[in-house]
Design an enzyme around this catalytic site. Structure first.
Site, PDB file in Angstrom:
ATOM      1  CD  GLU A 153      -3.034  -0.556  -0.055  1.00  6.35           C
ATOM      2  OE1 GLU A 153      -3.227   0.640  -0.329  1.00  6.35           O
ATOM      3  OE2 GLU A 153      -3.565  -1.491  -0.694  1.00  6.35           O
ATOM      4  CD  GLU A 177       5.251 -20.368  12.199  1.00 10.05           C
ATOM      5  OE1 GLU A 177       4.551 -20.789  13.138  1.00 10.05           O
ATOM      6  OE2 GLU A 177       4.879 -20.423  11.022  1.00 10.05           O
TER       7      GLU A 177
END
Length: 128
Positions: free
Chosen positions: A85, A116
């Site tokens: 964004e 992860e």
């Protein structure tokens, strides 16, 4: 999570809220509100450190440095979203802030369990 009972996951931790689905709605939203209030105090206490960090990041970015958001699960998705964004919102190049999520781009729409904790590294990511 690993099958080895002695391996600690870096993202799992004990919680006071193991049975959310059993709480009354009023208790649930009061607990959410109480936990959310802790965030504001923690950020307030950290403002001097946040200011120092921002100043140092800006100095480095002016010299050609970049920012990398690294995360897994929801935090990874939010980092990628925020990075994507910035160009349309602030007119910065899309190479200035890079969002990377454990498990690669597929993990943006699908859960990639234990990415992860993958000891093999960056499977599913691309060279930046």
């Amino acid at each position: 999570m690993s099958d080895n009972k002695y391996t600690l996951s870096i993202t799992e931790s004990p919680s006071r809220f193991q049975n959310l689905e059993k709480m009354e709605v009023a208790d649930l939203i009061q607990n959410i509100n109480r936990e959310d209030a802790k965030v504001h105090e923690a950020v307030k206490k950290a403002l001097p450190q946040i200011e120092k960090l921002i100043v140092r990041i800006v100095e480095r970015m002016k010299k050609g440095g970049r920012v990398f958001y690294l995360g897994a699960g929801t935090s990874g998705r939010l980092g990628v979203l925020d990075a994507s964004e910035l160009p349309p919102t602030f007119g910065v190049p899309d190479t200035l802030v890079i969002g990377l999520i454990a498990g690669g781009d597929i993990a943006l729409r699908n859960a990639v369990e234990d990415a992860e904790d993958d000891q093999n590294g960056l499977a599913g990511t691309q060279q930046t």
